[in-house]
Design a protein around this motif. Structure first.
Motif, PDB file in Angstrom:
ATOM      1  N   SER A 263       5.622  -5.798 -14.819  1.00 43.64           N
ATOM      2  CA  SER A 263       7.078  -5.974 -14.693  1.00 43.64           C
ATOM      3  C   SER A 263       7.535  -5.642 -13.283  1.00 43.64           C
ATOM      4  O   SER A 263       8.355  -6.360 -12.702  1.00 43.64           O
ATOM      5  CB  SER A 263       7.812  -5.091 -15.708  1.00 43.64           C
ATOM      6  N   ILE A 264       7.032  -4.540 -12.726  1.00 46.77           N
ATOM      7  CA  ILE A 264       7.403  -4.147 -11.366  1.00 46.77           C
ATOM      8  C   ILE A 264       6.999  -5.236 -10.376  1.00 46.77           C
ATOM      9  O   ILE A 264       7.736  -5.530  -9.433  1.00 46.77           O
ATOM     10  CB  ILE A 264       6.803  -2.771 -11.011  1.00 46.77           C
ATOM     11  N   LEU A 265       5.841  -5.841 -10.595  1.00 45.38           N
ATOM     12  CA  LEU A 265       5.414  -6.962  -9.741  1.00 45.38           C
ATOM     13  C   LEU A 265       6.433  -8.101  -9.810  1.00 45.38           C
ATOM     14  O   LEU A 265       6.819  -8.669  -8.792  1.00 45.38           O
ATOM     15  CB  LEU A 265       4.066  -7.489 -10.211  1.00 45.38           C
ATOM     16  N   GLU A 266       6.849  -8.423 -11.013  1.00 43.82           N
ATOM     17  CA  GLU A 266       7.819  -9.506 -11.207  1.00 43.82           C
ATOM     18  C   GLU A 266       9.155  -9.150 -10.555  1.00 43.82           C
ATOM     19  O   GLU A 266       9.789  -9.989  -9.916  1.00 43.82           O
ATOM     20  CB  GLU A 266       8.011  -9.746 -12.710  1.00 43.82           C
ATOM     21  N   TRP A 267       9.572  -7.897 -10.708  1.00 42.51           N
ATOM     22  CA  TRP A 267      10.862  -7.455 -10.152  1.00 42.51           C
ATOM     23  C   TRP A 267      10.820  -7.271  -8.642  1.00 42.51           C
ATOM     24  O   TRP A 267      11.858  -7.248  -8.000  1.00 42.51           O
ATOM     25  CB  TRP A 267      11.293  -6.129 -10.775  1.00 42.51           C
ATOM     26  N   ARG A 268       9.609  -7.081  -8.095  1.00 41.55           N
ATOM     27  CA  ARG A 268       9.439  -6.796  -6.666  1.00 41.55           C
ATOM     28  C   ARG A 268      10.310  -5.599  -6.283  1.00 41.55           C
ATOM     29  O   ARG A 268      11.079  -5.631  -5.320  1.00 41.55           O
ATOM     30  CB  ARG A 268       9.731  -8.032  -5.823  1.00 41.55           C
ATOM     31  N   ALA A 269      10.176  -4.547  -7.054  1.00 52.03           N
ATOM     32  CA  ALA A 269      11.035  -3.365  -6.961  1.00 52.03           C
ATOM     33  C   ALA A 269      10.953  -2.647  -5.617  1.00 52.03           C
ATOM     34  O   ALA A 269      11.823  -1.853  -5.296  1.00 52.03           O
ATOM     35  CB  ALA A 269      10.690  -2.391  -8.086  1.00 52.03           C
ATOM     36  N   TRP A 270       9.952  -2.918  -4.817  1.00 50.74           N
ATOM     37  CA  TRP A 270       9.794  -2.266  -3.516  1.00 50.74           C
ATOM     38  C   TRP A 270      10.663  -2.908  -2.439  1.00 50.74           C
ATOM     39  O   TRP A 270      10.833  -2.350  -1.371  1.00 50.74           O
ATOM     40  CB  TRP A 270       8.328  -2.290  -3.089  1.00 50.74           C
ATOM     41  N   GLU A 271      11.202  -4.080  -2.718  1.00 47.75           N
ATOM     42  CA  GLU A 271      12.016  -4.769  -1.727  1.00 47.75           C
ATOM     43  C   GLU A 271      13.392  -4.119  -1.615  1.00 47.75           C
ATOM     44  O   GLU A 271      13.862  -3.472  -2.555  1.00 47.75           O
ATOM     45  CB  GLU A 271      12.154  -6.245  -2.104  1.00 47.75           C
ATOM     46  N   PRO A 272      14.054  -4.284  -0.472  1.00 43.55           N
ATOM     47  CA  PRO A 272      15.393  -3.710  -0.306  1.00 43.55           C
ATOM     48  C   PRO A 272      16.366  -4.285  -1.333  1.00 43.55           C
ATOM     49  O   PRO A 272      16.168  -5.393  -1.838  1.00 43.55           O
ATOM     50  CB  PRO A 272      15.805  -4.131   1.110  1.00 43.55           C
ATOM     51  N   LEU A 273      17.420  -3.538  -1.619  1.00 37.12           N
ATOM     52  CA  LEU A 273      18.440  -4.009  -2.551  1.00 37.12           C
ATOM     53  C   LEU A 273      19.107  -5.261  -2.011  1.00 37.12           C
ATOM     54  O   LEU A 273      19.273  -5.421  -0.797  1.00 37.12           O
ATOM     55  CB  LEU A 273      19.499  -2.925  -2.770  1.00 37.12           C
TER      56      LEU A 273
ATOM     57  N   ASN B 106       0.809  -1.223   0.000  1.00 32.15           N
ATOM     58  CA  ASN B 106       0.000   0.000   0.000  1.00 32.15           C
ATOM     59  C   ASN B 106       0.836   1.263   0.000  1.00 32.15           C
ATOM     60  O   ASN B 106       0.450   2.256  -0.606  1.00 32.15           O
ATOM     61  CB  ASN B 106      -0.944   0.032   1.210  1.00 32.15           C
ATOM     62  N   GLU B 107       1.965   1.253   0.692  1.00 31.53           N
ATOM     63  CA  GLU B 107       2.770   2.458   0.831  1.00 31.53           C
ATOM     64  C   GLU B 107       3.752   2.672  -0.324  1.00 31.53           C
ATOM     65  O   GLU B 107       4.433   3.690  -0.382  1.00 31.53           O
ATOM     66  CB  GLU B 107       3.536   2.441   2.168  1.00 31.53           C
ATOM     67  N   TYR B 108       3.813   1.738  -1.254  1.00 30.18           N
ATOM     68  CA  TYR B 108       4.735   1.845  -2.388  1.00 30.18           C
ATOM     69  C   TYR B 108       4.316   3.016  -3.269  1.00 30.18           C
ATOM     70  O   TYR B 108       3.181   3.086  -3.750  1.00 30.18           O
ATOM     71  CB  TYR B 108       4.741   0.518  -3.156  1.00 30.18           C
ATOM     72  N   THR B 109       5.209   3.950  -3.471  1.00 32.19           N
ATOM     73  CA  THR B 109       4.899   5.201  -4.172  1.00 32.19           C
ATOM     74  C   THR B 109       4.359   4.956  -5.577  1.00 32.19           C
ATOM     75  O   THR B 109       3.392   5.605  -5.992  1.00 32.19           O
ATOM     76  CB  THR B 109       6.141   6.111  -4.219  1.00 32.19           C
ATOM     77  N   TYR B 110       4.961   4.053  -6.325  1.00 34.54           N
ATOM     78  CA  TYR B 110       4.471   3.779  -7.681  1.00 34.54           C
ATOM     79  C   TYR B 110       3.006   3.357  -7.640  1.00 34.54           C
ATOM     80  O   TYR B 110       2.197   3.825  -8.441  1.00 34.54           O
ATOM     81  CB  TYR B 110       5.320   2.705  -8.374  1.00 34.54           C
ATOM     82  N   ARG B 111       2.666   2.495  -6.699  1.00 36.55           N
ATOM     83  CA  ARG B 111       1.271   2.041  -6.594  1.00 36.55           C
ATOM     84  C   ARG B 111       0.342   3.221  -6.324  1.00 36.55           C
ATOM     85  O   ARG B 111      -0.660   3.399  -7.011  1.00 36.55           O
ATOM     86  CB  ARG B 111       1.125   1.007  -5.473  1.00 36.55           C
TER      87      ARG B 111
END
Length: 120
Positions: free
Chosen positions: A97-107, A44-49
């Protein structure tokens, strides 16, 4: 709902290779629904979302409350409705693509120094 049955009523887009959308409100509705479903799987807090949901809901509201496609195009301000459809298609691809990449997770590892600094 004013936007549901809006006909485009134009013979051509004036853009080379771009055909007139036959039922743009339906097409956008489907694309926006699919994108919102993909976004709902992100935190919910993910800025892109948050930003993308706001954009989609704003544009869907404009289309729903516009008398015709021309009015909707002017209010959206991103070109002809066919161009808005292309943007919506690209947004769906990006959201998936962002879902697949899980871009919100830490590096996975620490970012190199100055990676986020601009200009260098």
């Amino acid at each position: 709902m004013a936007g549901a049955g809006m006909a485009v009523g134009k013979a051509f887009t004036g853009l080379t290779g771009m055909k007139v959308a036959k039922n743009p409100t339906h097409t956008l509705g489907v694309l926006y629904s699919k994108t919102l479903r993909a976004l709902a799987k992100m935190p919910n807090e993910y800025t892109y979302r948050k930003e993308t949901e706001t954009l989609i809901n704003t544009r869907a509201g404009i289309i729903k409350n516009s008398v015709d496609i021309g009015e909707a195009e002017k209010k959206i301000g991103m070109g002809q409705i066919e161009e808005v459809i292309i943007q919506a298609e690209n947004e769906l691809i990006l959201a998936r693509s962002i879902l697949e990449w899980r871009a919100w997770e830490p590096l996975a590892e620490k970012a190199p120094e100055n990676q986020w600094k601009w200009p260098l």
